[in-house]
Scaffold this motif. Structure first.
Motif, PDB file in Angstrom:
ATOM      1  N   GLU A  64      22.068 -30.304 -26.174  1.00 41.63           N
ATOM      2  CA  GLU A  64      20.651 -30.036 -26.062  1.00 41.63           C
ATOM      3  C   GLU A  64      19.925 -29.571 -27.474  1.00 41.63           C
ATOM      4  N   GLY A  65      20.709 -30.031 -28.352  1.00 35.86           N
ATOM      5  CA  GLY A  65      20.538 -29.991 -29.937  1.00 35.86           C
ATOM      6  C   GLY A  65      20.749 -31.105 -30.928  1.00 35.86           C
ATOM      7  N   HIS A  66      21.872 -31.271 -31.404  1.00 35.97           N
ATOM      8  CA  HIS A  66      22.265 -32.265 -32.122  1.00 35.97           C
ATOM      9  C   HIS A  66      22.021 -33.968 -31.651  1.00 35.97           C
ATOM     10  N   ASP A  67      22.596 -34.030 -30.342  1.00 30.87           N
ATOM     11  CA  ASP A  67      22.297 -35.154 -29.639  1.00 30.87           C
ATOM     12  C   ASP A  67      21.248 -35.635 -29.463  1.00 30.87           C
ATOM     13  N   VAL A  68      20.086 -34.574 -29.221  1.00 30.84           N
ATOM     14  CA  VAL A  68      18.610 -34.904 -29.049  1.00 30.84           C
ATOM     15  C   VAL A  68      17.923 -35.314 -30.379  1.00 30.84           C
ATOM     16  N   ALA A  69      18.745 -34.782 -31.415  1.00 36.52           N
ATOM     17  CA  ALA A  69      18.233 -35.180 -32.859  1.00 36.52           C
ATOM     18  C   ALA A  69      18.489 -36.313 -33.221  1.00 36.52           C
ATOM     19  N   ARG A  70      19.726 -36.603 -32.832  1.00 34.14           N
ATOM     20  CA  ARG A  70      20.268 -38.068 -33.120  1.00 34.14           C
ATOM     21  C   ARG A  70      19.385 -39.303 -32.537  1.00 34.14           C
ATOM     22  N   ARG A  71      19.164 -38.903 -31.116  1.00 35.27           N
ATOM     23  CA  ARG A  71      18.408 -40.016 -30.557  1.00 35.27           C
ATOM     24  C   ARG A  71      16.857 -40.212 -31.054  1.00 35.27           C
ATOM     25  N   LEU A  72      16.325 -38.967 -31.381  1.00 34.12           N
ATOM     26  CA  LEU A  72      15.019 -39.073 -32.270  1.00 34.12           C
ATOM     27  C   LEU A  72      15.218 -39.815 -33.578  1.00 34.12           C
ATOM     28  N   GLN A  73      16.292 -39.438 -34.220  1.00 35.18           N
ATOM     29  CA  GLN A  73      16.307 -40.347 -35.571  1.00 35.18           C
ATOM     30  C   GLN A  73      16.660 -41.734 -35.554  1.00 35.18           C
ATOM     31  N   ALA A  74      17.276 -42.123 -34.451  1.00 31.49           N
ATOM     32  CA  ALA A  74      17.516 -43.564 -34.008  1.00 31.49           C
ATOM     33  C   ALA A  74      16.002 -44.215 -33.823  1.00 31.49           C
ATOM     34  N   LEU A  75      15.084 -43.466 -33.271  1.00 34.06           N
ATOM     35  CA  LEU A  75      13.807 -43.981 -33.037  1.00 34.06           C
ATOM     36  C   LEU A  75      12.709 -43.652 -34.134  1.00 34.06           C
ATOM     37  N   GLY A  76      13.356 -43.269 -35.173  1.00 32.58           N
ATOM     38  CA  GLY A  76      12.241 -42.984 -36.288  1.00 32.58           C
ATOM     39  C   GLY A  76      11.413 -41.773 -36.359  1.00 32.58           C
ATOM     40  N   TYR A  77      11.919 -40.801 -35.787  1.00 36.61           N
ATOM     41  CA  TYR A  77      11.558 -39.384 -35.551  1.00 36.61           C
ATOM     42  C   TYR A  77      12.374 -38.825 -36.724  1.00 36.61           C
ATOM     43  N   ALA A  78      11.591 -37.524 -37.572  1.00 34.72           N
ATOM     44  CA  ALA A  78      12.242 -36.701 -38.230  1.00 34.72           C
ATOM     45  C   ALA A  78      12.408 -35.305 -37.144  1.00 34.72           C
ATOM     46  N   SER A  79      13.263 -34.656 -37.210  1.00 35.75           N
ATOM     47  CA  SER A  79      13.686 -33.510 -36.498  1.00 35.75           C
ATOM     48  C   SER A  79      14.535 -32.379 -37.037  1.00 35.75           C
ATOM     49  N   PHE A  80      14.142 -31.235 -36.502  1.00 40.84           N
ATOM     50  CA  PHE A  80      15.117 -30.280 -37.039  1.00 40.84           C
ATOM     51  C   PHE A  80      15.869 -29.376 -35.932  1.00 40.84           C
ATOM     52  N   VAL A  81      17.019 -29.232 -35.673  1.00 46.89           N
ATOM     53  CA  VAL A  81      17.746 -28.314 -34.599  1.00 46.89           C
ATOM     54  C   VAL A  81      17.711 -26.794 -35.049  1.00 46.89           C
ATOM     55  N   LEU A  82      17.463 -25.969 -34.435  1.00 53.82           N
ATOM     56  CA  LEU A  82      17.413 -24.623 -34.644  1.00 53.82           C
ATOM     57  C   LEU A  82      18.722 -24.001 -33.878  1.00 53.82           C
ATOM     58  N   ARG A  83      19.682 -23.038 -34.549  1.00 58.28           N
ATOM     59  CA  ARG A  83      20.296 -22.344 -34.155  1.00 58.28           C
ATOM     60  C   ARG A  83      19.835 -20.899 -34.285  1.00 58.28           C
ATOM     61  N   TYR A  84      19.383 -20.363 -33.219  1.00 57.95           N
ATOM     62  CA  TYR A  84      18.227 -19.184 -33.466  1.00 57.95           C
ATOM     63  C   TYR A  84      19.600 -17.847 -32.976  1.00 57.95           C
ATOM     64  N   ARG A  85      18.969 -16.675 -33.836  1.00 56.72           N
ATOM     65  CA  ARG A  85      20.128 -15.544 -33.366  1.00 56.72           C
ATOM     66  C   ARG A  85      19.880 -15.012 -31.805  1.00 56.72           C
ATOM     67  N   LEU A  86      21.206 -14.902 -31.359  1.00 62.04           N
ATOM     68  CA  LEU A  86      20.848 -14.178 -29.877  1.00 62.04           C
ATOM     69  C   LEU A  86      20.655 -12.857 -30.048  1.00 62.04           C
ATOM     70  N   PRO A  87      19.989 -12.208 -29.176  1.00 59.94           N
ATOM     71  CA  PRO A  87      19.515 -10.920 -29.311  1.00 59.94           C
ATOM     72  C   PRO A  87      20.489  -9.823 -29.001  1.00 59.94           C
ATOM     73  N   VAL A  88      21.143  -9.104 -30.109  1.00 66.26           N
ATOM     74  CA  VAL A  88      22.040  -8.077 -29.946  1.00 66.26           C
ATOM     75  C   VAL A  88      21.449  -6.747 -30.630  1.00 66.26           C
ATOM     76  N   ASP A  89      21.490  -5.667 -29.621  1.00 71.89           N
ATOM     77  CA  ASP A  89      21.158  -4.294 -30.077  1.00 71.89           C
ATOM     78  C   ASP A  89      21.616  -3.991 -31.134  1.00 71.89           C
ATOM     79  N   SER A  90      22.973  -4.058 -31.120  1.00 67.47           N
ATOM     80  CA  SER A  90      23.975  -3.539 -32.472  1.00 67.47           C
ATOM     81  C   SER A  90      23.566  -4.184 -33.875  1.00 67.47           C
ATOM     82  N   GLN A  91      22.865  -5.209 -33.803  1.00 64.49           N
ATOM     83  CA  GLN A  91      22.715  -6.110 -35.025  1.00 64.49           C
ATOM     84  C   GLN A  91      21.364  -5.813 -35.653  1.00 64.49           C
ATOM     85  N   MET A  92      20.456  -5.965 -34.604  1.00 62.21           N
ATOM     86  CA  MET A  92      19.110  -5.802 -34.904  1.00 62.21           C
ATOM     87  C   MET A  92      18.130  -4.654 -34.814  1.00 62.21           C
TER      88      MET A  92
END
Length: 274
Positions: A64-92
């Motif tokens: 759902e991330g890098h594979d999607v970006a690679r397919r878009l890349q092959a089709l001439g689209y630029a893309s960015f894959v986000l690894r977002y923070r998981l919501p954790v009470d003890s950290q945030m």
């Protein structure tokens, strides 16, 4: 718009430090990351911010991330894959807004660094899967609120949205309980349920939206997509629901249980809208 192809590049999208952390906290591996995929030639004008799913308990960076970006890349689209923070009470300080902070920061980075990246960023949209679809729909409906603590001339609204088997609502019986618990639980405040049920946040400024869902999705009911589509229809926002009879949940770009290429259809539909 022409440059050498690169596989992927991790870009420093938090140059001034990560927001919303408790003092002295160690995030461990829960660190936000943004990966840039540049095509050999950017032949397509749209740029995608890809947000994988994982129930706000993990981030499915592969199919759902890098594979999607690679397919878009092959089709001439630029893309960015986000690894977002998981919501954790003890950290945030406030775990509920950590994912949207990362998404808004990523969108701002893309729009302000087009020249640095060597790409045209006039049209930047979001493509989210499952809980990443919830985050993508939050990005697409909460754009009048800056969660990143600064007022910016750069718009916080995506130009288009693609939501694949998305969690949309926090309403009991329809939501994905795991996503709800991790984002706003374990005790649920009615105001939070309303705030993060994004069908309630649609208005006439909401981006054009392409939805994908299977009717037999047992993890995230198709009612999520239907609620969002009904809200879009109320405000005459162009939208389309690519609806599978079977497919379950989490199939990514390829539904092995039913013929049909939603991904190719999505790109064609978007080209007709923007």
């Amino acid at each position: 718009m022409i440059g050498l192809a690169i596989g992927q590049e991790k870009v420093p999208f938090y140059p001034n430090g990560i927001l919303n952390l408790k003092e002295g906290i160690d995030l461990g591996d829960n660190i936000p990351e943004l990966y840039f995929y540049k095509p050999a030639t950017q032949s397509q004008s749209k740029v995608f911010l890809i947000i994988p799913g994982g129930g706000y308990a993990r981030v499915a960076m592969g199919h759902e991330g890098h594979d999607v970006a690679r397919r878009l890349q092959a089709l001439g689209y630029a893309s960015f894959v986000l690894r977002y923070r998981l919501p954790v009470d003890s950290q945030m300080l406030d775990k509920r807004i950590a994912p949207i902070q990362d998404a808004q920061t990523a969108l701002t980075y893309i729009r302000t660094n087009g020249n640095v990246c060597g790409i045209d960023v006039r049209q930047v949209g979001v493509l989210g899967f499952s809980a990443g679809g919830h985050l993508a729909s939050t990005l697409s409906t909460h754009f009048d609120t800056s969660y990143i603590g600064i007022e910016t001339e750069t718009s916080l609204k995506p130009d288009f949205s693609v939501l694949v088997y998305p969690v949309i609502t926090m309403t009991a019986g329809v939501t994905h309980q795991g996503s709800k618990k991790h984002l706003i639980g374990p005790v649920f405040d009615d105001a939070d349920v309303l705030r993060f049920s994004n069908e309630n946040n649609v208005n006439r400024k909401t981006p054009v939206t392409y939805l994908v869902h299977a009717e037999d999705d047992g993890a995230v009911p198709i009612a999520n997509s239907l609620r969002y589509q009904q809200a879009l229809d109320r405000f005459d926002v162009p939208n389309h629901l690519y609806r599978y009879k079977v497919g379950g949940h989490g199939f990514g770009m390829v539904n092995k249980k039913q013929e049909g290429d939603w991904f190719a259809d999505m790109l064609q539909w978007l080209e007709g809208q923007l």
